[in-house]
Design a protein around this motif. Structure first.
Motif, short mmCIF file in Angstrom:
data_model
loop_
_atom_site.label_atom_id
_atom_site.label_comp_id
_atom_site.label_asym_id
_atom_site.label_seq_id
_atom_site.Cartn_x
_atom_site.Cartn_y
_atom_site.Cartn_z
N ARG A 264 77.87 10.53 -31.46
CA ARG A 264 78.31 11.81 -31.73
C ARG A 264 78.15 12.26 -33.16
O ARG A 264 77.75 13.50 -33.19
CB ARG A 264 79.76 11.81 -31.20
N ILE A 272 78.36 14.47 -25.45
CA ILE A 272 77.70 12.99 -24.87
C ILE A 272 78.09 13.49 -23.48
O ILE A 272 79.44 13.27 -23.17
CB ILE A 272 78.17 12.01 -25.56
N SER A 292 72.92 13.70 -24.68
CA SER A 292 73.81 14.87 -25.12
C SER A 292 73.17 16.11 -24.81
O SER A 292 72.25 16.18 -24.40
CB SER A 292 73.88 14.61 -26.59
#
Length: 396
Positions: A264, A272, A292
């Motif tokens: 992240r 994600i 993602s």
């Protein structure tokens, strides 16, 4: 002005490309209609109920859910984790082993958790033992006719023929309709002429939409070979430096929650949604593979893979997808019309119905023309048979 011989050539191209693909395009349009509303249909057929919690309740630790899944199925391997960004759920996918998964991808099954409480909500049978629901059947018919890659390539060819039929139809529209005002349907003429006018009018009105949907359909049917090309080229080159390293056992893997936070941090502003575990045939032997996506309607279809080393938990790479996969990702929302909420879905459905009318009328016109030609030939033969046979007279 198009020369007569060129016009005839375009007519033959339009006729035969349309005839070859029409039956399959009708199937694709009919199955595509419910797929536009597949999320709503799935929620109606299989509603999910969750405990009422404040909207800002954080997601529970992924390690906790993975540990619970492994405890439920000791000896099995975690294949992947899906983090839903629409509903508060996390799905942990399990397989007997990755060797079994390579031989039979349908051996996979899931445990569904409440993302906020880590409570188990549902467990599934392996996919090979689950009956196909309505949307599964529609999607399989729409995508590959239950024939996997050969079916995808075949329907991709049909979509390409459809695109050629659209282009040739546009070329023919001007010369054939130049003496009539736009949108004219000659109701006073025969049924065949009325349907011909309706076919031409509807075809030119939705031409831009059918071209976009047809072209994006070709791209979607090529998704399997395109992803295969990417794995054999870019991904293989990226993983070359890891060759010779042993693949870590699942019990020795670093925290997936910590790896998730690392991923992240590497792609700020993105969500994600999926984690492929090391050893997954669709991932990397040496990494957690995170998928993602953006957080807007359009960028939510643009995926960016992130690799986190499964030995150290450190970031390995943020992979930039090649242009052909970016093109594929952009084509998907344009094909299904599911990025603009319910109004766009309704518009897509109406255009789909119009396309069904165009395809059906084209088939009717071809059958009616053949019937007309057969009746004309029969009249000529009957008229010839009524004529007396006159013996030729020879002069002496």
């Amino acid at each position: 002005m198009i020369a007569a011989h060129k016009l005839k050539r375009w007519y033959l191209i339009h006729k035969w490309t349309s005839l070859i693909c029409t039956a399959f395009l009708l199937l694709i349009c009919l199955t595509g209609l419910p797929l536009v509303f597949r999320e709503e249909i799935n929620h109606w057929l299989e509603p999910h109920h969750y405990v009422a919690l404040p909207a800002d309740t954080p997601t529970a630790n992924i390690d906790r859910m993975v540990a619970a899944a492994r405890a439920m199925y000791p000896g099995q391997s975690v294949a992947s984790v899906f983090i839903d960004d629409d509903e508060p759920q996390v799905m942990v996918w399990m397989v007997p082993s990755f060797e079994v998964m390579r031989a039979d991808p349908d051996a996979i099954h899931f445990i569904r958790f409440d993302a906020r409480t880590a409570q188990v909500l549902e467990t599934s049978l392996p996919e090979s033992e689950q009956p196909n629901d309505f949307i599964d059947i529609m999607l399989a018919l729409h995508k590959d006719l239950f024939l996997d890659l050969p079916g995808e390539l075949f329907l991709g060819l049909m979509a390409l023929l459809f695109v050629i039929a659209i282009v040739s139809g546009v070329v023919l529209y001007g010369p054939f309709m130049k003496k009539l005002p736009f949108g004219t349907v000659r109701h006073e003429r025969s049924a065949r002429v009325k349907w011909l006018d309706l076919h031409n009018m509807l075809g030119i009105v939705v031409m831009a939409w059918t071209f976009v949907v047809g072209a994006t359909g070709v791209m979607n049917e090529l998704s399997t070979p395109l992803f295969g090309l990417w794995q054999r080229t870019d991904v293989k080159a990226l993983l070359a430096s890891y060759h010779g390293r042993s693949m870590p056992e699942q019990g020795d893997l670093p925290s997936v929650q910590a790896a998730l936070e690392t991923a992240r941090h590497a792609v700020p502003g993105m969500n994600i949604i999926s984690i492929a575990y090391p050893g997954n045939p669709f991932g990397s032997p040496y990494h957690y593979l995170f998928w993602s996506k953006g957080d807007t309607s359009l960028t939510s279809r643009l995926l960016t893979p992130v690799l986190v080393d499964a030995s150290t938990g450190q970031l390995s790479a943020v992979i930039r997808m090649p242009w052909y996969l970016r093109l594929l990702e952009v084509s998907r929302p344009l094909h299904f019309g599911d990025y603009g909420g319910m109004p766009l879905k309704i518009l897509w459905a109406l255009l789909d119905v119009i396309t069904i009318v165009i395809l059906g009328s084209g088939l009717y016109l071809w059958l009616a023309r053949r019937k007309h030609q057969s009746e004309r030939l029969a009249r000529i033969v009957a008229a010839h048979q009524r004529q007396p046979w006159v013996e030729p007279v020879h002069e002496p």
